[in-house]
Scaffold this active site. Structure first.
Site, PDB file in Angstrom:
ATOM      1  N   GLY A 135      -1.573  -4.355  -1.440  1.00  0.00           N
ATOM      2  CA  GLY A 135      -2.356  -3.229  -0.956  1.00  0.00           C
ATOM      3  C   GLY A 135      -3.440  -2.902  -1.965  1.00  0.00           C
ATOM      4  O   GLY A 135      -4.624  -3.215  -1.775  1.00  0.00           O
ATOM      5  N   GLY A 189       2.458  -4.869  -4.874  1.00  0.00           N
ATOM      6  CA  GLY A 189       2.617  -4.283  -6.209  1.00  0.00           C
ATOM      7  C   GLY A 189       1.810  -4.945  -7.309  1.00  0.00           C
ATOM      8  O   GLY A 189       1.963  -4.607  -8.479  1.00  0.00           O
ATOM      9  N   TYR A 236      -5.611   4.067  -2.460  1.00  0.00           N
ATOM     10  CA  TYR A 236      -4.897   5.326  -2.708  1.00  0.00           C
ATOM     11  C   TYR A 236      -5.829   6.475  -3.105  1.00  0.00           C
ATOM     12  O   TYR A 236      -5.447   7.348  -3.878  1.00  0.00           O
ATOM     13  CB  TYR A 236      -3.779   5.119  -3.744  1.00  0.00           C
ATOM     14  CG  TYR A 236      -2.815   4.037  -3.340  1.00  0.00           C
ATOM     15  CD1 TYR A 236      -1.950   4.226  -2.269  1.00  0.00           C
ATOM     16  CD2 TYR A 236      -2.794   2.802  -3.982  1.00  0.00           C
ATOM     17  CE1 TYR A 236      -1.090   3.214  -1.854  1.00  0.00           C
ATOM     18  CE2 TYR A 236      -1.930   1.788  -3.570  1.00  0.00           C
ATOM     19  CZ  TYR A 236      -1.078   2.010  -2.505  1.00  0.00           C
ATOM     20  OH  TYR A 236      -0.234   1.010  -2.098  1.00  0.00           O
ATOM     21  N   GLU A 251       2.768  -8.473   0.543  1.00  0.00           N
ATOM     22  CA  GLU A 251       2.104  -7.266   1.051  1.00  0.00           C
ATOM     23  C   GLU A 251       1.232  -6.595  -0.003  1.00  0.00           C
ATOM     24  O   GLU A 251       1.516  -5.488  -0.428  1.00  0.00           O
ATOM     25  CB  GLU A 251       3.163  -6.276   1.528  1.00  0.00           C
ATOM     26  CG  GLU A 251       4.072  -6.818   2.600  1.00  0.00           C
ATOM     27  CD  GLU A 251       5.234  -5.883   2.915  1.00  0.00           C
ATOM     28  OE1 GLU A 251       5.639  -5.855   4.088  1.00  0.00           O
ATOM     29  OE2 GLU A 251       5.738  -5.192   2.010  1.00  0.00           O
ATOM     30  N   CYS A 281      -9.815  24.858  -6.565  1.00  0.00           N
ATOM     31  CA  CYS A 281      -9.352  26.048  -7.252  1.00  0.00           C
ATOM     32  C   CYS A 281      -7.993  25.776  -7.883  1.00  0.00           C
ATOM     33  O   CYS A 281      -6.968  26.253  -7.405  1.00  0.00           O
ATOM     34  CB  CYS A 281      -9.268  27.174  -6.234  1.00  0.00           C
ATOM     35  SG  CYS A 281      -9.748  28.708  -6.970  1.00  0.00           S
ATOM     36  N   GLU A 282      -8.001  24.980  -8.934  1.00  0.00           N
ATOM     37  CA  GLU A 282      -6.766  24.446  -9.502  1.00  0.00           C
ATOM     38  C   GLU A 282      -7.135  23.850 -10.857  1.00  0.00           C
ATOM     39  O   GLU A 282      -7.970  22.954 -10.914  1.00  0.00           O
ATOM     40  CB  GLU A 282      -6.286  23.334  -8.555  1.00  0.00           C
ATOM     41  CG  GLU A 282      -4.936  22.790  -8.760  1.00  0.00           C
ATOM     42  CD  GLU A 282      -3.903  23.460  -7.853  1.00  0.00           C
ATOM     43  OE1 GLU A 282      -2.780  23.573  -8.311  1.00  0.00           O
ATOM     44  OE2 GLU A 282      -4.247  23.885  -6.727  1.00  0.00           O
TER      45      GLU A 282
HETATM   46  C1  LIG Z   1       3.166   0.428  -1.071  1.00  0.00           C
HETATM   47  C2  LIG Z   1       3.774  -0.802  -0.534  1.00  0.00           C
HETATM   48  C3  LIG Z   1       3.108  -2.021  -0.649  1.00  0.00           C
HETATM   49  C4  LIG Z   1       1.792  -2.181  -1.368  1.00  0.00           C
HETATM   50  O1  LIG Z   1       1.881  -1.900  -2.717  1.00  0.00           O
HETATM   51  P1  LIG Z   1       0.600  -2.149  -3.663  1.00  0.00           P
HETATM   52  O2  LIG Z   1       1.056  -1.680  -4.991  1.00  0.00           O
HETATM   53  O3  LIG Z   1      -0.499  -1.321  -3.107  1.00  0.00           O
HETATM   54  O4  LIG Z   1       0.289  -3.593  -3.613  1.00  0.00           O
HETATM   55  C5  LIG Z   1       3.673  -3.129  -0.066  1.00  0.00           C
HETATM   56  N1  LIG Z   1       4.852  -3.050   0.581  1.00  0.00           N
HETATM   57  C6  LIG Z   1       5.520  -1.888   0.706  1.00  0.00           C
HETATM   58  C7  LIG Z   1       6.792  -1.867   1.449  1.00  0.00           C
HETATM   59  C8  LIG Z   1       5.016  -0.729   0.149  1.00  0.00           C
HETATM   60  O5  LIG Z   1       5.698   0.406   0.267  1.00  0.00           O
END
Ligand SMILES: *Cc1c(COP(=O)(O)O)cnc(C)c1O
Length: 432
Positions: A293, A249, A391, A291, A362-363
């Site tokens: 992402g 996050g 994303y 985690e 088309c939107e």
């Molecule tokens: C989406 C997600 C992440 C990654 O979130 P980011 O905002 O991309 O860092 C990590 N853990 C879980 C369980 C998620 O659902």
């Protein structure tokens, strides 16, 4: 000048990513085109990993949340940086396995995993299955028993901290489809049941409090809530949970005015909090997982498009239409996410117009953004949309039967295709 340090203007006045001319990349591979900077992905992996080494004695693991951007090459790169992977479906798990990732370092998430997915995870001996609900727990126990193995799990907990907004709120936040609630006793009951299941081994607890978070305080607060729960389990059930997964996050810079905290700082601050709380609560320091992402993939990517139509509607707005759109980047259509854009072949000029960048779907809602600062763009110009590494490709679709763009990685002066551009034949390949 640009949202990401890897973007510069070269001697031709063109935008460059990691030193490579984006106009040349567009010419070579066609548009729309996703371009990923391999070294920046690696740098982000390292900053998270180094921060665990430096501030937490290396007692942890970075698992890249592959839903941000998942393909075999990305899994290979992240794995070679000694990061694990977080997957949320059998499809992502399959990709990770095909890329040679070590299943021991995979976290398997999902609020509604099917039996087929659980079986696939068990057969591949996934190191941590993040169990979301009681039905999943009993189904998993049965599947593990049938396979004669012990499934290693973490529980997804709702820590009651919602950081989706700028200011985080500590609320009940029971209303989420993800995980077990703490305050109702649901999570505690789940732990008891897990401890009674023969083919389940409870490795740890997990929480994920939101995305694109700029503050550190909500992460500290979540860590504290989770550690208190670990202490409660220890005191009341005599079982010490060994691992704590704090999710992802971490916010990134989409717009010039965004100012995210350096990634090292999260672990530095959270580590202090974890040490403090463990001491107060009399529990052993847990192994920590994070985690990230978006923060690993997002800033490393850009998308290149070719401009087609330009429509100036007096006193209303100017539409600049591109050869992609919501099919390759649905984020503005979905949640009004904002981006910076640059005319790549006019990158040294002022961005002195404000335009709406529209896609070709088309939107009417198929927009990349409204009121976007841009150089004067005309047909044939190349537009780069920045910070699209996360994303975008992973959320892309074939809406309007538009083939998905290719993904190209640039690295040390070279470029190579990691995901091929879809063909029209790909579009009909499953049609009978
Ligand atoms: C989406 C997600 C992440 C990654 O979130 P980011 O905002 O991309 O860092 C990590 N853990 C879980 C369980 C998620 O659902």
């Amino acid at each position: 000048m640009f949202v990401s340090d890897n973007l510069t203007v070269n001697e031709k006045g063109n935008l460059a990513i990691a030193g490579q001319d984006t106009v040349e990349l567009a010419k070579k591979y066609g548009t729309p085109l996703y371009v990923m900077d391999e070294q920046l992905v690696r740098k982000h992996c390292r900053s998270f990993k180094n921060s665990i080494d430096k501030f937490y004695g290396g007692n942890g693991l970075v698992c890249y949340a592959s839903k941000a951007f998942c393909c075999k090459e990305m899994c290979r790169i992240v794995t070679s940086e000694k990061c694990g992977l977080d997957v949320v479906s059998a499809g992502e798990l399959y990709t990770a396995i095909k890329a040679g990732a070590d299943c021991e370092n995979i976290c398997f998430h999902g609020n509604n995993k099917t039996d087929e997915e659980l079986r696939f995870a068990v057969e591949n001996n996934v190191g941590r299955i993040i169990v979301d609900n009681i039905s999943e727990l009993s189904r998993l126990n049965a599947i593990a028993e049938a396979n004669g193995v012990t499934a290693r799990i973490m529980f997804r907990i709702k820590p009651g901290i919602d950081a989706h907004t700028h200011n985080f709120v500590k609320t009940g936040q029971i209303d989420s489809k993800f995980g077990f609630a703490l305050e109702t006793g649901e999570a505690f009951e789940a732990v008891k049941i897990a401890l009674s299941h023969k083919n389940i081994m409870l490795r740890g607890l997990h929480c994920h409090i939101g995305s694109q978070i700029f503050d550190i305080a909500p992460f500290e607060a979540a860590a504290e809530v989770m550690l208190k729960f670990i202490a409660k389990i220890k005191n009341e059930l005599g079982f010490e949970v060994k691992e704590l997964n704090l999710g992802g996050g971490f916010g990134i810079k989409y717009l010039n005015e965004h100012d995210p905290v350096p990634y090292e700082t999260y672990m530095e601050k959270v580590s202090v909090k974890v040490h403090q709380s463990c001491k107060e609560l009399g529990i052993t320091l847990p192994f920590i997982l994070i985690e990230p992402g978006r923060s690993i993939a997002g800033p490393a990517g850009i998308t290149l498009y070719t401009v087609g139509a330009r429509k100036e509607i007096p006193n209303i707005r100017t539409y600049v239409s591109i050869d992609g759109g919501m099919g390759d980047n649905p984020r503005y259509a979905l949640y009004k996410s904002e981006y910076e854009a640059i005319v790549a072949n006019k990158a040294s000029q002022e961005r002195d117009e404000k335009v709406t960048i529209a896609g070709k779907c088309c939107e009417s809602g198929d927009l990349i953004g409204e009121g976007m600062k841009l150089q004067h763009a005309e047909a044939g110009d190349i537009i780069a949309v920045c910070a699209t590494g996360a994303y975008n490709y992973s959320m892309s679709s074939n809406y309007n039967r538009i083939p998905k763009p290719a993904v190209v990685f640039v690295n040390e002066g070279k470029s190579s295709v990691a995901v091929k551009r879809e063909t029209y034949e790909d579009i009909v390949r499953n049609d009978i």
